[in-house]
Scaffold this motif. Sequence first.
Motif, short mmCIF file in Angstrom:
data_model
loop_
_atom_site.label_atom_id
_atom_site.label_comp_id
_atom_site.label_asym_id
_atom_site.label_seq_id
_atom_site.Cartn_x
_atom_site.Cartn_y
_atom_site.Cartn_z
N THR A 11 0.84 -1.20 0.00
CA THR A 11 0.00 0.00 0.00
C THR A 11 0.88 1.25 0.00
OG1 THR A 11 -1.76 -1.15 1.18
CG2 THR A 11 -1.79 1.27 1.24
N PHE A 12 0.44 2.25 -0.79
CA PHE A 12 1.21 3.49 -0.95
C PHE A 12 0.31 4.69 -0.64
CE2 PHE A 12 2.92 0.35 -3.85
CZ PHE A 12 4.27 0.37 -3.56
N SER A 18 5.29 8.09 -4.40
CA SER A 18 4.74 6.73 -4.44
C SER A 18 4.93 6.10 -5.81
CB SER A 18 3.26 6.74 -4.08
OG SER A 18 3.07 7.17 -2.74
N VAL A 19 5.02 6.92 -6.87
CA VAL A 19 5.19 6.37 -8.22
C VAL A 19 6.51 5.63 -8.33
CG1 VAL A 19 5.31 6.93 -10.67
CG2 VAL A 19 3.74 8.19 -9.19
N SER A 20 7.62 6.27 -7.90
CA SER A 20 8.92 5.60 -7.97
C SER A 20 8.98 4.42 -7.00
CB SER A 20 10.04 6.60 -7.67
OG SER A 20 9.86 7.20 -6.39
N GLU A 21 8.35 4.56 -5.84
CA GLU A 21 8.33 3.44 -4.89
C GLU A 21 7.58 2.25 -5.46
OE1 GLU A 21 6.65 4.99 -1.35
OE2 GLU A 21 8.33 6.36 -0.92
N ALA A 22 6.47 2.51 -6.16
CA ALA A 22 5.70 1.42 -6.76
C ALA A 22 6.50 0.74 -7.87
CB ALA A 22 4.38 1.95 -7.31
N SER A 47 3.84 2.25 -13.36
CA SER A 47 4.08 3.68 -13.23
C SER A 47 2.87 4.49 -13.70
CB SER A 47 5.32 4.08 -14.05
OG SER A 47 5.51 5.47 -14.03
N GLU A 48 2.29 4.10 -14.82
CA GLU A 48 1.16 4.85 -15.36
C GLU A 48 -0.08 4.70 -14.47
OE1 GLU A 48 1.02 7.00 -17.76
OE2 GLU A 48 3.13 6.76 -18.22
N LEU A 49 -0.38 3.48 -14.02
CA LEU A 49 -1.58 3.27 -13.21
C LEU A 49 -1.47 3.95 -11.85
CD1 LEU A 49 -2.55 -0.44 -14.00
CD2 LEU A 49 -3.37 1.67 -15.06
N VAL A 50 -0.30 3.91 -11.23
CA VAL A 50 -0.12 4.56 -9.94
C VAL A 50 -0.16 6.09 -10.12
CG1 VAL A 50 1.46 4.90 -8.00
CG2 VAL A 50 1.10 2.61 -8.94
N THR A 51 0.42 6.56 -11.20
CA THR A 51 0.36 8.00 -11.48
C THR A 51 -1.09 8.46 -11.59
OG1 THR A 51 2.49 8.01 -12.61
CG2 THR A 51 0.99 9.83 -13.12
N ASN A 52 -1.93 7.69 -12.30
CA ASN A 52 -3.36 8.02 -12.41
C ASN A 52 -4.01 8.06 -11.03
OD1 ASN A 52 -3.73 8.49 -15.10
ND2 ASN A 52 -4.31 6.40 -15.61
N PRO A 60 -5.08 6.63 -0.51
CA PRO A 60 -4.10 5.54 -0.47
C PRO A 60 -4.47 4.46 -1.49
CG PRO A 60 -4.68 6.20 1.75
CD PRO A 60 -5.63 6.92 0.83
N MET A 61 -3.46 3.80 -2.06
CA MET A 61 -3.72 2.78 -3.08
C MET A 61 -2.89 1.55 -2.76
SD MET A 61 -1.50 4.96 -5.64
CE MET A 61 -1.83 6.22 -4.42
N THR A 62 -3.42 0.42 -3.18
CA THR A 62 -2.73 -0.85 -2.98
C THR A 62 -2.38 -1.44 -4.33
OG1 THR A 62 -3.93 -1.27 -0.92
CG2 THR A 62 -2.89 -3.16 -2.01
N VAL A 63 -1.09 -1.76 -4.51
CA VAL A 63 -0.61 -2.39 -5.74
C VAL A 63 -0.40 -3.87 -5.43
CG1 VAL A 63 1.20 -2.48 -7.48
CG2 VAL A 63 0.48 -0.28 -6.52
#
Length: 707
Positions: A11-12, A18-22, A47-52, A60-63
């Motif tokens: 989770t970020f 968070s983009v670079s961490e993801a 990178s694209e999906l987390v950026t969105n 907060p988002m979970t990858v």
Amino acid sequence: MSTGVKTLSRTFEPAPTSVSEARRFARTVIVEWGLDELLDDVILLTSELVTNAVTHAGTPMTVTVVREEDRLRIDVVDRHPTRVLPVGANARPGVSEHGRGLLITSALATAWGVEYRKDHKRVWAAFGLVETVLGAERPVGGGPADQDVRRRETASNAGEDPLGLGGLALNQLALTDVLELVVEQTRQRLGAEAAYLLLENEMEDRFVVAATSGSAAPIQGRSVRRGEAGAPTLKATFRPLAISDLRATPVELLRGLELRSLVTAPVVFDGRVIGTLAVARTEPGAFTTEAGVRLQRIADWAAPSVDRASTRAADGERRSWLAFLGETGVMLAGSLDLETTTAMTAQIVVPRLATWCGIYLNDVRDHPRLHFAWHADEHQVDAVRYALEEAAPDGTETPAEPDFDGEVAILPLEARNRVIGWLTLGRPPGEPLRRERLLVAESVARRAALAIDNARAHTELQETGRSLQRGLLPTVLPEIPGVDIGVGYEPTGEFNDAGGDFYDIFALGAGRWGFMVGDVCGVGTEAAAVAGMARHTVRALMRAGIPIAPTLERLNAAICDEGSRGRFLTLVCGTIEATGASRFRVRIVCAGHPPPFLLTRARPGAPARRVGRSQALLGVIDSVDYIEEEVTVEGGDRLVVVTDGVLERRDGDTMFEEAGVEAVLASGIDAGAQAVADRLLGAVTDFSSRPSSDDMAVLVLDLGKGV
């Protein structure tokens, strides 16, 4: 290959970091699972999906990375279910960041979709581990009816290009988005803090920053000259260039960005350098030779897209210049005044084509003389004018380059196969007029030359008309004791200053005064020439003591002697003589002219009456006998003479006629003579919205004024 399902998630926070961490999280998982062939695609897609999610969800988002038997799936879950992502026909590439991200997802993944729940939204994408047709993804535990799934039939090949973007993504994205994506991914692949793309501007022989990433954002849209540090030269090699320390070798374009090392790679297409791809770091000596090689591979791969962007930009600028030339033609065609046209020409070229300019026009000896000077900074207009005047030649030579800072171009003003002057243009140092911009300047010069030549010819014609008009009318009205005089004159035509109508008042001696109002057949300069001859002939004969009737008979003979060059005319000619304290004797001859109006103040409210009778026109019959008529006028009476342009003014089928004159005279009984003349001409002009088709003249004599 393992057949078990593996799942790793993290989770970020909704922050840019968070983009670079993801990306690091996804890289670690893919390498650990031994799926190196998917590494580039997975990192880019993550990178694209987390950026969105960071940009548009703000939660907060979970990858989650899931490895199944035949595919790898990436899930990004955020807590903003009401933020609907445009997909399919609703996605508009180039309009928004998330639209671009979903197109990249479509290009890289074998299947993807968006799932909406009450408390979250899930965007997922799958990569095939074998070449097979994948069915639609179903969310775990059954999904709602509002999910949207897209699929691809074959897995992507990450080796097709050095950035792993895929041809489909580049074909679907807007061109500006392609360039931004290339620059962004280049920066990330080379671990740089800044990246930018210089694109050739063919119109100005310069390079413009067309796309940036990272800390290079402030230089977006700036331009550099060819050969300037960091930009290609005319003899540019097709190899990358590295600057290990920007403090030792400064690049003006990057001044103030706190960057220390730079590597650039030329973008070459069809054997020509069309741009430069560059990356920069904040520490000196940060790039190795291998980094330059990788950057050149990216530049070579991106060259077709950069060429498309360059061509599109050039086409757009050409359309802009065509519109500029069209507007220039319309503006210049709208003026027939020489001063206005030259001033307009200067303000058209400054500042669009030049910083300052001078317009020389040839005199009657074909010697160029400075006519107008202009500068974008009005405080420097005088300095520019002085430099241009000093550069003017003594003979017929081309003006020299003025002693003023900047690059100078001197273009001929050529109209109707002759040079009528010169247009001198000044631009900033190091930015001369070149290539297509020079062609635009030459085209403007041709249009300006024709407009200036037309305006000068029209101005000369107007001056000729004014000179003729000065011969038709008295320069100064005489002062007659006890008589108030009012006059009015209006030639026909918007640009015509001379016509066939005229008036005059002059002294005859012994307390007598002569007056006349005439109307030559026709309008324009030919009618004005006949009117001038008639006025001066009558004045000379009457001053010689010849009575009115014999004077007009001799004038008639003179006009008839002209043959086909002569024109007939009508004329009221008379004399005024005071016979007592409040009485005047008026003698008149009406040679085909409308008889004068006499308004008697002793009879308030009575309409004006006509005095004198109409006799033969002048210039029609070879021999004619005129008869003088005498009218006794009381002090305070008003005598008004008009030409037929006043009486015959039309509004449709209705004419102004006698009734119109009488109405104006009745309403202005207490006004002065000049006020009545002005009011009468105004009423005639306002009678119709159409322009007058005939000249008009008015003479008002208030007899016994002040007696």
